[in-house]
Enzyme design. Structure first.
Site, PDB file in Angstrom:
ATOM      1  N   ASN A 279      -9.980  -2.692  -7.050  1.00  0.00           N
ATOM      2  CA  ASN A 279      -8.947  -1.549  -7.796  1.00  0.00           C
ATOM      3  C   ASN A 279      -9.615  -1.331  -9.014  1.00  0.00           C
ATOM      4  O   ASN A 279      -9.361  -0.254  -9.704  1.00  0.00           O
ATOM      5  CB  ASN A 279      -7.630  -2.356  -7.920  1.00  0.00           C
TER       6      ASN A 279
ATOM      7  N   ASP B  70       0.872  -1.208   0.104  1.00  0.00           N
ATOM      8  CA  ASP B  70      -0.002  -0.022  -0.071  1.00  0.00           C
ATOM      9  C   ASP B  70       0.899   1.192   0.107  1.00  0.00           C
ATOM     10  O   ASP B  70       1.834   1.245   0.606  1.00  0.00           O
ATOM     11  CB  ASP B  70      -0.739   0.066   1.208  1.00  0.00           C
TER      12      ASP B  70
END
Ligand code: V0D
Length: 250
Positions: free
Chosen positions: A78, A30
């Site tokens: 995503n 991340d």
């Protein structure tokens, strides 16, 4: 007094290269977008730099004796990102493949994947499948990419297959049967991460390998993924080693 003021978190943990090395490390990579924003760069610049970090960390993990490195590269969530960002991400496996295959071969690293690969664009699928095929005989370390991956979807897929296979005798369904039907079954004895790392400050699992992390040590760091170094990996392993010594020594 000042010399008593060090906080618990500040305690230095020493990495021991002769100590226990986690056999399977899973990483939620991340902070690529945030890394770029902090530098006033477009988000895609963060993804590009993040890919360089993948190469660096994969080689270092191999050097330390890690058996499986699972990386969360693209979640089923995503797709909600802007189109141009998704298109850029879908080109990264091609980039990765063309620049990193020689080093993967030299270092005896095998690439595998987990997730709905068939739903990726053709050009992405081709790069991924080529990487998997060309490295299929390497046995030094498995570099396992989670692509278009979601853990609940993985479990639902397993349930569908098991429901058909065991319709006559559901009482025979065991934990081992469930494990064997998950996408991680190709990892065999290393299917369950010993250590889960998440970068960039969030302290959540976000649908990553839910079944497999039942007993994993979790390590969270504020460092953005593009800034994650070999030393940062060793720091995470050092924390793992320290916890192991505490709980394992009884
Ligand atoms: C972006 C940071 C390598 C996280 C790392 C399609 C997000 C860089 C791959 C890759 C991504 C995947 C499969 C393969 C070879 C390489 C990758 C994506 C994103 C999403 F066989 N990095 N990487 N794939 N990022």
């Amino acid at each position: 007094m000042f010399f008593f003021s060090r906080k618990k978190q500040d305690k230095q943990v020493q990495f021991d290269s002769n100590g226990a090395i986690p056999e399977h490390i899973a990483i939620i990579m991340d902070g690529n977008g945030r890394w770029a924003q902090a530098k006033l760069l477009p988000r895609i610049a963060g993804h590009k730099e993040g890919m360089q970090t993948v190469k660096k960390i994969a080689l270092h993990a191999k050097k330390l004796g890690v058996k499986v490195l699972s990386l969360y590269a693209f979640s089923t969530e995503n797709w909600k990102r802007p189109n141009d960002e998704v298109s850029f991400l879908m080109k990264l496996p091609i980039d990765f493949f063309s620049t990193f295959i020689p080093e993967l071969q030299e270092n005896n690293i095998r690439v595998t994947t987990t997730g709905f690969i068939d739903a990726l664009p053709e050009h992405t699928q081709k790069a991924v499948k080529d990487a998997v095929l060309q490295t299929q005989h390497n046995d030094g370390m498995i570099l396992n990419f989670a692509l278009n991956y979601g853990s609940r979807a993985e479990i639902v897929e397993a349930i569908k297959t098991i429901a058909v296979e065991f319709s006559e005798n559901p009482q025979n369904i065991t934990e081992e049967i469930v494990s064997d039907h998950l996408w991680s079954s190709h990892l065999g004895q290393y299917a369950e991460p010993d250590l889960l790392i998440r970068t960039s400050g969030e302290q959540r699992i976000s649908n990553f390998m839910l079944w497999q992390i039942a007993y994993s040590e979790c390590y969270f760091t504020d460092v953005f993924w593009p800034d994650f170094t070999q030393a940062a990996l060793e720091e995470a392993i050092a924390v793992y080693q320290k916890r192991n010594r505490r709980y394992g020594g009884l």
